[in-house]
Write a protein that holds these residues in place. Structure first.
Motif, PDB file in Angstrom:
ATOM      1  N   ILE A 157       6.009   6.956   1.359  1.00  0.00           N
ATOM      2  CA  ILE A 157       6.510   6.260   0.163  1.00  0.00           C
ATOM      3  C   ILE A 157       5.442   5.310  -0.361  1.00  0.00           C
ATOM      4  CG2 ILE A 157       8.320   4.797  -0.790  1.00  0.00           C
ATOM      5  CD1 ILE A 157      10.140   5.590   1.455  1.00  0.00           C
ATOM      6  N   THR A 158       5.185   5.418  -1.644  1.00  0.00           N
ATOM      7  CA  THR A 158       4.283   4.448  -2.272  1.00  0.00           C
ATOM      8  C   THR A 158       4.735   4.237  -3.712  1.00  0.00           C
ATOM      9  OG1 THR A 158       1.955   3.838  -2.584  1.00  0.00           O
ATOM     10  CG2 THR A 158       2.543   6.152  -3.006  1.00  0.00           C
ATOM     11  N   VAL A 212       7.013  10.269  -1.920  1.00  0.00           N
ATOM     12  CA  VAL A 212       7.948   9.605  -2.825  1.00  0.00           C
ATOM     13  C   VAL A 212       7.185   8.509  -3.565  1.00  0.00           C
ATOM     14  CG1 VAL A 212      10.083   8.261  -2.951  1.00  0.00           C
ATOM     15  CG2 VAL A 212       9.852  10.083  -1.239  1.00  0.00           C
ATOM     16  N   ILE A 213       7.218   8.569  -4.886  1.00  0.00           N
ATOM     17  CA  ILE A 213       6.440   7.606  -5.674  1.00  0.00           C
ATOM     18  C   ILE A 213       7.375   6.820  -6.590  1.00  0.00           C
ATOM     19  CG2 ILE A 213       4.530   7.283  -7.288  1.00  0.00           C
ATOM     20  CD1 ILE A 213       3.322   9.905  -6.315  1.00  0.00           C
ATOM     21  N   GLY A 214       7.398   5.515  -6.374  1.00  0.00           N
ATOM     22  CA  GLY A 214       8.193   4.627  -7.208  1.00  0.00           C
ATOM     23  C   GLY A 214       7.310   3.917  -8.225  1.00  0.00           C
ATOM     24  N   GLU A 215       7.850   2.831  -8.725  1.00  0.00           N
ATOM     25  CA  GLU A 215       7.210   2.131  -9.845  1.00  0.00           C
ATOM     26  C   GLU A 215       6.192   1.088  -9.374  1.00  0.00           C
ATOM     27  OE1 GLU A 215      10.158   0.653 -12.542  1.00  0.00           O
ATOM     28  OE2 GLU A 215       8.916  -1.040 -13.164  1.00  0.00           O
ATOM     29  N   ALA A 216       6.699   0.050  -8.766  1.00  0.00           N
ATOM     30  CA  ALA A 216       5.856  -1.082  -8.361  1.00  0.00           C
ATOM     31  C   ALA A 216       6.654  -1.921  -7.381  1.00  0.00           C
ATOM     32  CB  ALA A 216       5.485  -1.920  -9.585  1.00  0.00           C
ATOM     33  N   PRO A 217       5.972  -2.675  -6.543  1.00  0.00           N
ATOM     34  CA  PRO A 217       6.723  -3.541  -5.628  1.00  0.00           C
ATOM     35  C   PRO A 217       7.545  -4.568  -6.395  1.00  0.00           C
ATOM     36  CG  PRO A 217       4.359  -3.492  -5.092  1.00  0.00           C
ATOM     37  CD  PRO A 217       4.522  -2.803  -6.397  1.00  0.00           C
ATOM     38  N   GLU A 268       5.878  -4.023   2.126  1.00  0.00           N
ATOM     39  CA  GLU A 268       6.305  -2.633   2.320  1.00  0.00           C
ATOM     40  C   GLU A 268       7.124  -2.181   1.109  1.00  0.00           C
ATOM     41  OE1 GLU A 268       8.967  -0.273   5.552  1.00  0.00           O
ATOM     42  OE2 GLU A 268       7.588  -1.766   6.340  1.00  0.00           O
ATOM     43  N   PRO A 269       6.935  -0.914   0.668  1.00  0.00           N
ATOM     44  CA  PRO A 269       7.680  -0.474  -0.508  1.00  0.00           C
ATOM     45  C   PRO A 269       9.167  -0.248  -0.203  1.00  0.00           C
ATOM     46  CG  PRO A 269       6.361   1.340   0.345  1.00  0.00           C
ATOM     47  CD  PRO A 269       6.009   0.117   1.153  1.00  0.00           C
ATOM     48  N   PHE A 270       9.973  -0.438  -1.227  1.00  0.00           N
ATOM     49  CA  PHE A 270      11.394  -0.111  -1.184  1.00  0.00           C
ATOM     50  C   PHE A 270      12.102  -0.703   0.037  1.00  0.00           C
ATOM     51  CE2 PHE A 270      10.105   3.189  -4.266  1.00  0.00           C
ATOM     52  CZ  PHE A 270      11.100   3.015  -5.218  1.00  0.00           C
ATOM     53  N   VAL A 271      12.058  -2.024   0.135  1.00  0.00           N
ATOM     54  CA  VAL A 271      12.782  -2.708   1.220  1.00  0.00           C
ATOM     55  C   VAL A 271      13.917  -3.582   0.693  1.00  0.00           C
ATOM     56  CG1 VAL A 271      10.894  -2.703   2.895  1.00  0.00           C
ATOM     57  CG2 VAL A 271      11.076  -4.589   1.249  1.00  0.00           C
ATOM     58  N   GLY A 272      14.023  -3.743  -0.628  1.00  0.00           N
ATOM     59  CA  GLY A 272      15.101  -4.550  -1.205  1.00  0.00           C
ATOM     60  C   GLY A 272      16.366  -3.713  -1.375  1.00  0.00           C
ATOM     61  N   ARG A 273      17.270  -4.143  -2.236  1.00  0.00           N
ATOM     62  CA  ARG A 273      18.551  -3.425  -2.410  1.00  0.00           C
ATOM     63  C   ARG A 273      18.337  -2.004  -2.905  1.00  0.00           C
ATOM     64  NH1 ARG A 273      21.944  -5.647  -6.319  1.00  0.00           N
ATOM     65  NH2 ARG A 273      23.649  -4.427  -5.475  1.00  0.00           N
ATOM     66  N   ALA A 274      17.440  -1.851  -3.862  1.00  0.00           N
ATOM     67  CA  ALA A 274      17.150  -0.495  -4.353  1.00  0.00           C
ATOM     68  C   ALA A 274      16.552   0.339  -3.221  1.00  0.00           C
ATOM     69  CB  ALA A 274      16.196  -0.555  -5.541  1.00  0.00           C
ATOM     70  N   GLY A 275      15.723  -0.288  -2.414  1.00  0.00           N
ATOM     71  CA  GLY A 275      15.105   0.417  -1.293  1.00  0.00           C
ATOM     72  C   GLY A 275      16.134   0.871  -0.274  1.00  0.00           C
ATOM     73  N   PHE A 281       0.813  -1.216   0.000  1.00  0.00           N
ATOM     74  CA  PHE A 281       0.000   0.000   0.000  1.00  0.00           C
ATOM     75  C   PHE A 281       0.849   1.270   0.000  1.00  0.00           C
ATOM     76  CE2 PHE A 281      -2.411   3.148   2.596  1.00  0.00           C
ATOM     77  CZ  PHE A 281      -3.442   3.371   1.704  1.00  0.00           C
ATOM     78  N   GLY A 282       1.797   1.312   0.930  1.00  0.00           N
ATOM     79  CA  GLY A 282       2.596   2.522   1.132  1.00  0.00           C
ATOM     80  C   GLY A 282       2.954   2.585   2.599  1.00  0.00           C
ATOM     81  N   THR A 283       3.931   3.418   2.907  1.00  0.00           N
ATOM     82  CA  THR A 283       4.378   3.467   4.290  1.00  0.00           C
ATOM     83  C   THR A 283       4.983   4.832   4.599  1.00  0.00           C
ATOM     84  OG1 THR A 283       5.699   2.296   5.944  1.00  0.00           O
ATOM     85  CG2 THR A 283       6.735   2.632   3.830  1.00  0.00           C
TER      86      THR A 283
END
Ligand code: URA
Length: 230
Positions: A124-125, A84-89, A98-105, A73-75
């Motif tokens: 962030i979503t 902050v709006i990114g592309e997709a999970p 949760e968005p952006f929790v991997g290496r890019a996150g 959803f967003g956090t």
């Protein structure tokens, strides 16, 4: 620009040991999905945060609902100055919700800490709330299906600034196909309220092209100036 701060930022983000490795994870398989189901981009009305989150959690508007583990959803700070709006999970976000929790996150978190207001201060979503299999680009029907959720998030946060992270976010928010390299470095405006919008590179791209991190520093400095009313 303060070169000491910038060097700190680059040191924080330069992280030479962050070498791209070939993923050991097997390719995800797209199961058969019913693509004949109606796709809707109907408005969501005016739900509050919990109602909106519940709508997203139960969403079956597009075929991605059949392959997701969960919606993302967003956090963050729901009264943030920065949205902050990114592309997709990605796959990590699909697992963790949760968005952006991997290496890019992790790199985005570093960027926000070193050159922005800090991750905890922003909301962030993503353009899409569901993970596209194999990290493929979002399809236009998927973006349309998700659009009203994002619109309502923007209404609820009422940000002073939108940071569009990467090509997909920038192109969909600005309705253009101009390359990110030509969209970044200046202020755009989003929607009828004319919310200032700054475009920057996606951290996944920065992991592949570390020399571009200097430009992302400049983008975040520009965003800070705008949200501080300078
Ligand atoms: N990339 C994105 O654009 N969003 C995420 O949440 C994770 C990776």
């Amino acid at each position: 620009m303060n070169s000491h701060l910038r060097n700190e930022y680059l040191a924080a983000m330069g992280i030479r040991q962050w070498v791209l490795r070939e993923s050991a994870a097997p390719a995800e398989v797209s199961p058969e999905v019913d693509t004949t189901q109606p796709v809707t981009d109907a408005p969501v009305g005016s739900p509050d945060w919990p109602a909106l989150q519940a709508q997203v959690a139960g969403c079956t508007r597009c075929a991605l609902h059949a392959t997701r583990t969960q919606t993302v959803f967003g956090t963050g700070n729901r009264s943030a100055d920065w949205l902050v709006i990114g592309e997709a999970p990605g796959a990590d976000e699909d697992r963790q919700g949760e968005p952006f929790v991997g290496r890019a996150g992790q790199l985005l978190t570093e960027m926000l800490r070193a050159a922005g207001p800090g991750r905890e201060a922003v909301y962030i979503t993503n353009i899409l709330k569901c993970h596209p299999p194999n990290n493929r680009d979002p399809q236009s029907d998927e973006v349309a299906s998700c659009h009203s959720y994002l619109e309502r998030q923007i209404e609820l946060v009422k940000p002073r600034l939108i940071l569009a992270v990467g090509r997909i976010a920038a192109h969909n928010l600005l309705q253009t196909d101009t390359p990110v390299g030509r969209l970044r470095g200046r202020v755009h405006h989003y929607g009828p309220a004319g919310i200032p919008l700054v475009v920057t590179y996606h951290p996944a791209y920065l992991l592949r092209s570390p020399l571009e991190k200097r430009k992302s520093w400049d983008d975040l400095q520009l965003a800070l100036q705008i949200s501080n009313g300078q």
